[in-house]
Structure formats: structure tokens, C-alpha cells
Write a protein that holds these residues in place. Sequence first.
Motif, PDB file in Angstrom:
ATOM      1  N   ARG A  87      -9.219   6.210 -10.982  1.00 56.91           N
ATOM      2  CA  ARG A  87      -9.029   6.289  -9.534  1.00 56.91           C
ATOM      3  C   ARG A  87      -8.118   5.156  -9.087  1.00 56.91           C
ATOM      4  NH1 ARG A  87     -13.328   4.532  -5.284  1.00 56.91           N
ATOM      5  NH2 ARG A  87     -12.422   5.427  -3.437  1.00 56.91           N
ATOM      6  N   ILE A  88      -7.287   5.431  -8.074  1.00 50.85           N
ATOM      7  CA  ILE A  88      -6.440   4.391  -7.481  1.00 50.85           C
ATOM      8  C   ILE A  88      -6.551   4.490  -5.974  1.00 50.85           C
ATOM      9  CG2 ILE A  88      -4.094   3.494  -7.186  1.00 50.85           C
ATOM     10  CD1 ILE A  88      -3.418   4.525  -9.960  1.00 50.85           C
ATOM     11  N   VAL A  90      -5.072   2.658  -2.289  1.00 51.49           N
ATOM     12  CA  VAL A  90      -4.108   1.775  -1.639  1.00 51.49           C
ATOM     13  C   VAL A  90      -4.730   1.415  -0.302  1.00 51.49           C
ATOM     14  CG1 VAL A  90      -1.808   1.562  -0.654  1.00 51.49           C
ATOM     15  CG2 VAL A  90      -2.127   2.778  -2.814  1.00 51.49           C
ATOM     16  N   ASP A  91      -4.903   0.113  -0.090  1.00 48.78           N
ATOM     17  CA  ASP A  91      -5.737  -0.402   0.990  1.00 48.78           C
ATOM     18  C   ASP A  91      -7.118   0.211   0.776  1.00 48.78           C
ATOM     19  OD1 ASP A  91      -3.766  -2.087   1.843  1.00 48.78           O
ATOM     20  OD2 ASP A  91      -3.084  -0.815   3.465  1.00 48.78           O
ATOM     21  N   THR A  92      -7.617   1.097   1.584  1.00 48.88           N
ATOM     22  CA  THR A  92      -8.945   1.673   1.328  1.00 48.88           C
ATOM     23  C   THR A  92      -8.877   3.172   1.078  1.00 48.88           C
ATOM     24  OG1 THR A  92      -9.295   1.960   3.697  1.00 48.88           O
ATOM     25  CG2 THR A  92     -10.141  -0.076   2.705  1.00 48.88           C
ATOM     26  N   GLU A  93      -7.675   3.724   1.019  1.00 44.90           N
ATOM     27  CA  GLU A  93      -7.509   5.169   0.879  1.00 44.90           C
ATOM     28  C   GLU A  93      -7.158   5.573  -0.552  1.00 44.90           C
ATOM     29  OE1 GLU A  93      -4.571   8.434   2.877  1.00 44.90           O
ATOM     30  OE2 GLU A  93      -5.349   6.822   4.149  1.00 44.90           O
ATOM     31  N   GLU A  94      -7.898   6.540  -1.111  1.00 41.08           N
ATOM     32  CA  GLU A  94      -7.599   7.042  -2.452  1.00 41.08           C
ATOM     33  C   GLU A  94      -6.258   7.775  -2.421  1.00 41.08           C
ATOM     34  OE1 GLU A  94      -9.651   9.535  -6.103  1.00 41.08           O
ATOM     35  OE2 GLU A  94     -10.831   9.020  -4.337  1.00 41.08           O
ATOM     36  N   VAL A  95      -5.423   7.536  -3.433  1.00 43.02           N
ATOM     37  CA  VAL A  95      -4.086   8.139  -3.477  1.00 43.02           C
ATOM     38  C   VAL A  95      -3.888   8.937  -4.761  1.00 43.02           C
ATOM     39  CG1 VAL A  95      -3.032   6.356  -2.022  1.00 43.02           C
ATOM     40  CG2 VAL A  95      -3.042   6.071  -4.505  1.00 43.02           C
ATOM     41  N   GLN A  96      -2.956   9.866  -4.704  1.00 39.44           N
ATOM     42  CA  GLN A  96      -2.543  10.618  -5.880  1.00 39.44           C
ATOM     43  C   GLN A  96      -1.654   9.715  -6.729  1.00 39.44           C
ATOM     44  OE1 GLN A  96      -3.367  13.870  -6.651  1.00 39.44           O
ATOM     45  NE2 GLN A  96      -4.760  13.777  -4.899  1.00 39.44           N
ATOM     46  N   PHE A  97      -1.720   9.872  -8.052  1.00 36.78           N
ATOM     47  CA  PHE A  97      -0.867   9.107  -8.951  1.00 36.78           C
ATOM     48  C   PHE A  97      -0.471   9.992 -10.109  1.00 36.78           C
ATOM     49  CE2 PHE A  97      -5.194   8.429 -10.397  1.00 36.78           C
ATOM     50  CZ  PHE A  97      -5.098   8.547 -11.777  1.00 36.78           C
ATOM     51  N   THR A 127      -2.831  -3.519  -0.776  1.00 37.29           N
ATOM     52  CA  THR A 127      -3.848  -3.844  -1.771  1.00 37.29           C
ATOM     53  C   THR A 127      -4.072  -2.601  -2.599  1.00 37.29           C
ATOM     54  OG1 THR A 127      -4.894  -5.436  -0.284  1.00 37.29           O
ATOM     55  CG2 THR A 127      -6.222  -4.612  -2.129  1.00 37.29           C
ATOM     56  N   ILE A 128      -3.672  -2.662  -3.873  1.00 36.14           N
ATOM     57  CA  ILE A 128      -3.795  -1.524  -4.780  1.00 36.14           C
ATOM     58  C   ILE A 128      -4.935  -1.814  -5.751  1.00 36.14           C
ATOM     59  CG2 ILE A 128      -2.610  -0.092  -6.483  1.00 36.14           C
ATOM     60  CD1 ILE A 128       0.048  -1.242  -5.287  1.00 36.14           C
ATOM     61  N   ASN A 129      -5.982  -0.983  -5.711  1.00 36.31           N
ATOM     62  CA  ASN A 129      -7.116  -1.132  -6.623  1.00 36.31           C
ATOM     63  C   ASN A 129      -7.041  -0.031  -7.665  1.00 36.31           C
ATOM     64  OD1 ASN A 129      -8.905  -3.386  -5.825  1.00 36.31           O
ATOM     65  ND2 ASN A 129      -8.807  -2.333  -3.854  1.00 36.31           N
ATOM     66  N   ILE A 130      -7.050  -0.425  -8.925  1.00 39.14           N
ATOM     67  CA  ILE A 130      -6.918   0.518 -10.031  1.00 39.14           C
ATOM     68  C   ILE A 130      -8.189   0.459 -10.861  1.00 39.14           C
ATOM     69  CG2 ILE A 130      -5.568   1.160 -12.056  1.00 39.14           C
ATOM     70  CD1 ILE A 130      -3.331  -0.600 -10.400  1.00 39.14           C
ATOM     71  N   GLU A 131      -8.873   1.582 -10.944  1.00 39.42           N
ATOM     72  CA  GLU A 131     -10.103   1.669 -11.714  1.00 39.42           C
ATOM     73  C   GLU A 131      -9.767   2.305 -13.065  1.00 39.42           C
ATOM     74  OE1 GLU A 131     -14.268   4.143 -11.426  1.00 39.42           O
ATOM     75  OE2 GLU A 131     -13.273   3.580  -9.568  1.00 39.42           O
ATOM     76  N   LEU A 132      -9.946   1.538 -14.139  1.00 35.92           N
ATOM     77  CA  LEU A 132      -9.625   2.039 -15.483  1.00 35.92           C
ATOM     78  C   LEU A 132     -10.870   2.520 -16.207  1.00 35.92           C
ATOM     79  CD1 LEU A 132      -7.025  -0.582 -16.721  1.00 35.92           C
ATOM     80  CD2 LEU A 132      -6.606   1.632 -15.689  1.00 35.92           C
TER      81      LEU A 132
END
Length: 132
Positions: A87-88, A90-97, A127-132
Amino acid sequence: MLSTAGNLVYLPSNAALPITLMAREYEVFTVVPVKETSNGSRFAPIGLIRMFNSGGAVKEVGYGKNICVKARGCGTFGAYSSVRPKRITVDTEEVQFHFEEASGLVTLDLPVPVPVPVPERALYLWTINIEL
């Protein structure tokens, strides 16, 4: 390492990549250190991949449970990941990647923030949060 042609190459330590250029040709490479995360995957933020100095967009990187990247600007943001992100946001919104399994290139779009006035757009810090 990412080239202006959009090729992503993962080079292990002490590896070399032979490059030949013809007269009046050029190539720009973005070289980014890869860090191993706590779950054993490898990650490296590249930045805004269609810009001459792509790495200049990356202002801060935090490695914890998730990877947190602070980035400036808008356009296509790229990173290397040895595994497909779950999941990724940007700020608090989930985005397509998009994830290219063969190279490990992860790309996502950082939009032009609205209704921010024009001069401040380049200064907006995502703020980009990347869940691996």
C-alpha cells in the motif's frame, strides 16, 4: 541507478556498469544507496524521475515499520523496491502505483496541490508512506 532513458538497474556493492556514449550524446544517472529494511526487503527513493535532478525532490527518508518519504514537487515519483509494496499513501490518501517486477521500479503520481497558489506549488512537501 536510474538513467534518463528510464532504465532502472540495481547494482550490488563493488559492481561496475560499462557505458559507451557516441559524440554529442549524453546520459544522466541518478545513483541512490539502497537500504535493507527491518523485514529484509531493500528500498531506495529515487525522486521525480522525469526531472533532470530527480533526487533533489527527496527531502527526508524514514525507515520504520513503513517507509516514510518527504518529497517536494509534482510529477512522477519513483523508487526502487525489492518487493511489491502492499500500500502507498500520499499525505493521508491511498494512491494507485505501478510496480515493475523485473526492475523493482515503483512509480506513482504526485499531483499539483490545489488550491495552492502557483509560486508555492514547487514548495509543497508531500508525505509518502510505503508499506512493504
